[in-house]
Design an enzyme around this catalytic site. Structure first.
Site, PDB file in Angstrom:
ATOM      1  N   ASN A   9       0.869  -1.176   0.000  1.00 11.30           N
ATOM      2  CA  ASN A   9       0.000   0.000   0.000  1.00 11.30           C
ATOM      3  C   ASN A   9       0.910   1.230   0.000  1.00 11.30           C
ATOM      4  OD1 ASN A   9      -1.851   2.013   0.432  1.00 11.30           O
ATOM      5  ND2 ASN A   9      -2.277   1.459   2.562  1.00 11.30           N
ATOM      6  N   TRP A  10       1.032   1.837  -1.157  1.00 16.46           N
ATOM      7  CA  TRP A  10       1.957   2.983  -1.273  1.00 16.46           C
ATOM      8  C   TRP A  10       1.397   4.241  -0.624  1.00 16.46           C
ATOM      9  CZ3 TRP A  10       4.028   3.000  -7.046  1.00 16.46           C
ATOM     10  CH2 TRP A  10       4.700   1.792  -7.291  1.00 16.46           C
ATOM     11  N   LYS A  11       0.114   4.244  -0.333  1.00 15.51           N
ATOM     12  CA  LYS A  11      -0.555   5.432   0.220  1.00 15.51           C
ATOM     13  C   LYS A  11      -0.306   6.636  -0.708  1.00 15.51           C
ATOM     14  CE  LYS A  11       0.149   3.444   4.737  1.00 15.51           C
ATOM     15  NZ  LYS A  11      -0.029   3.586   6.149  1.00 15.51           N
ATOM     16  N   HIS A  98      -9.503   0.902   4.556  1.00 14.20           N
ATOM     17  CA  HIS A  98      -8.248   1.068   5.310  1.00 14.20           C
ATOM     18  C   HIS A  98      -8.529   1.959   6.521  1.00 14.20           C
ATOM     19  CE1 HIS A  98      -4.171   2.332   6.301  1.00 14.20           C
ATOM     20  NE2 HIS A  98      -3.757   1.254   5.641  1.00 14.20           N
ATOM     21  N   GLU A 100      -7.016   4.370   7.701  1.00 17.70           N
ATOM     22  CA  GLU A 100      -6.855   5.811   7.438  1.00 17.70           C
ATOM     23  C   GLU A 100      -8.097   6.368   6.743  1.00 17.70           C
ATOM     24  OE1 GLU A 100      -3.078   5.479   5.445  1.00 17.70           O
ATOM     25  OE2 GLU A 100      -2.180   4.856   7.341  1.00 17.70           O
ATOM     26  N   GLU A 170      -5.462  -5.299  10.260  1.00 24.92           N
ATOM     27  CA  GLU A 170      -4.409  -4.317  10.507  1.00 24.92           C
ATOM     28  C   GLU A 170      -4.691  -3.588  11.820  1.00 24.92           C
ATOM     29  OE1 GLU A 170      -2.410  -3.038   6.645  1.00 24.92           O
ATOM     30  OE2 GLU A 170      -4.209  -1.824   6.804  1.00 24.92           O
ATOM     31  N   GLY A 176       2.268   1.977  10.652  1.00 22.89           N
ATOM     32  CA  GLY A 176       3.171   3.121  10.523  1.00 22.89           C
ATOM     33  C   GLY A 176       3.857   3.511  11.822  1.00 22.89           C
ATOM     34  N   SER A 216       3.300  -2.520  10.147  1.00 24.25           N
ATOM     35  CA  SER A 216       4.763  -2.512  10.299  1.00 24.25           C
ATOM     36  C   SER A 216       5.405  -3.853   9.939  1.00 24.25           C
ATOM     37  CB  SER A 216       5.155  -2.068  11.705  1.00 24.25           C
ATOM     38  OG  SER A 216       4.720  -0.740  11.946  1.00 24.25           O
ATOM     39  N   GLY A 237       2.755  -1.294   4.242  1.00 24.39           N
ATOM     40  CA  GLY A 237       2.759   0.125   3.922  1.00 24.39           C
ATOM     41  C   GLY A 237       4.165   0.641   3.665  1.00 24.39           C
ATOM     42  N   GLY A 238       4.788   1.174   4.692  1.00 27.03           N
ATOM     43  CA  GLY A 238       6.095   1.830   4.556  1.00 27.03           C
ATOM     44  C   GLY A 238       7.133   0.976   3.839  1.00 27.03           C
TER      45      GLY A 238
HETATM   46  C1  PEP Z   1      -0.808  -0.024   5.876  1.00 29.16           C
HETATM   47  O1  PEP Z   1      -0.859   1.155   5.603  1.00 29.16           O
HETATM   48  O2  PEP Z   1      -1.671  -0.779   5.427  1.00 29.16           O
HETATM   49  C2  PEP Z   1       0.299  -0.513   6.689  1.00 29.16           C
HETATM   50  C3  PEP Z   1       0.244  -1.716   7.151  1.00 29.16           C
HETATM   51  O3  PEP Z   1       1.336   0.372   6.911  1.00 29.16           O
HETATM   52  P1  PEP Z   1       2.750   0.012   7.588  1.00 29.16           P
HETATM   53  O4  PEP Z   1       3.236  -1.259   6.994  1.00 29.16           O
HETATM   54  O5  PEP Z   1       3.620   1.187   7.272  1.00 29.16           O
HETATM   55  O6  PEP Z   1       2.496  -0.134   9.058  1.00 29.16           O
END
Ligand code: PEP
Length: 253
Positions: A9-11, A98, A100, A170, A176, A216, A237-238
């Protein structure tokens, strides 16, 4: 059938040019280094879907997701993106609900349900996100909280439709933050969700549902998380923003 999936997930990151480089690197690294059957999904910004889906078209393993869509089919919804538009630019998947989106854009269980319905009707594949905030985790009622997200968001679907949905658990406190659920915490939730699905749709459908963990996930913890019996992959994500790190996560599945 239950699929192994690693989705990035590049956001709201990467210019088109930087995104195309990242996607090309991942496609090449996966082709050269990963010989398993897992599906790799790149959740890219809307503006990048058309170009990046052309890059993934030649790959048997990598495909493209949108990070959101409208619950409406068309019309006077300024700034929104419909499932028809997503189809027309080569998206195969759509990430829905998600945390967010739920937290910053007011997406309720009812809205997330409508979006999932729209995605299914367009023959796109939903990755449905759920997960509890820290206060709920600390209060101890986290299993019921996330089970209710599934009940409210998904359980009105027929068994046939439900079978097309991938679920990503999640925990919000792990997204994050650098905090990861331990393999025991992830397994506890995934087993509880699978049992919850079995109680509603039957064991066979529950056994065939792909349950991804997100929060994460990094190259150095992916193997442990993916080795849990009810964890079928990850939503990343990251760590999806760097080709080497992301490919190492793919190789951990
Ligand atoms: C996400 O945004 O779905 C996510 C899991 O982010 P991260 O891996 O950065 O925690």
């Amino acid at each position: 059938m239950r699929h192994k999936i690693v989705a990035g997930n590049w956001k709201m990151n990467k210019s088109l040019e930087a995104g195309m480089s990242l996607a090309s690197e991942v496609i090449n690294m996966v082709a050269d280094e990963y010989h398993g059957n897992a599906q790799v999904v790149l959740g890219v910004p809307f503006t990048h879907l058309s170009a990046i889906s052309k890059l993934t078209a030649g790959s048997t393993k990598v495909s493209v997701a949108a990070q959101n869509c409208s619950q409406f089919l068309s019309g006077a919804y300024t700034g929104e993106i419909s499932v028809e538009m997503l189809q027309s630019v080569g998206a195969e998947w759509v990430i829905i609900g998600h945390s967010e989106r739920r937290e910053y854009f007011g997406e309720t269980d009812a809205i997330v349900h409508e979006k999932t319905k729209t995605v299914l009707a367009a023959n796109l594949k939903p990755i449905f996100c759920c997960g509890e905030p820290l206060a709920i985790r600390e209060g101890g009622d986290y299993l019921n909280y996330v089970k209710a997200q599934l009940t409210n968001g998904l359980f009105a679907f027929s068994a046939e439709d439900f079978s097309k949905i991938v679920i990503a658990y999640e925990p919000i406190w792990a997204i994050g933050t650098g905090l990861t659920a331990s393999p025991e915490q992830a397994q506890e939730m995934h087993a509880a969700l699978r049992a919850h699905i079995a109680a509603h749709y039957g064991q066979e459908i529950a056994d065939n549902t792909s349950l991804l963990y997100g929060g994460s996930v990094k190259a150095n913890n992916a193997k442990e998380l993916f080795s849990c019996p009810d964890v079928d992959g990850g939503l990343v994500g990251g760590a999806a923003l760097q080709s080497r790190e992301f490919t190492e996560i793919v190789k951990a599945i």
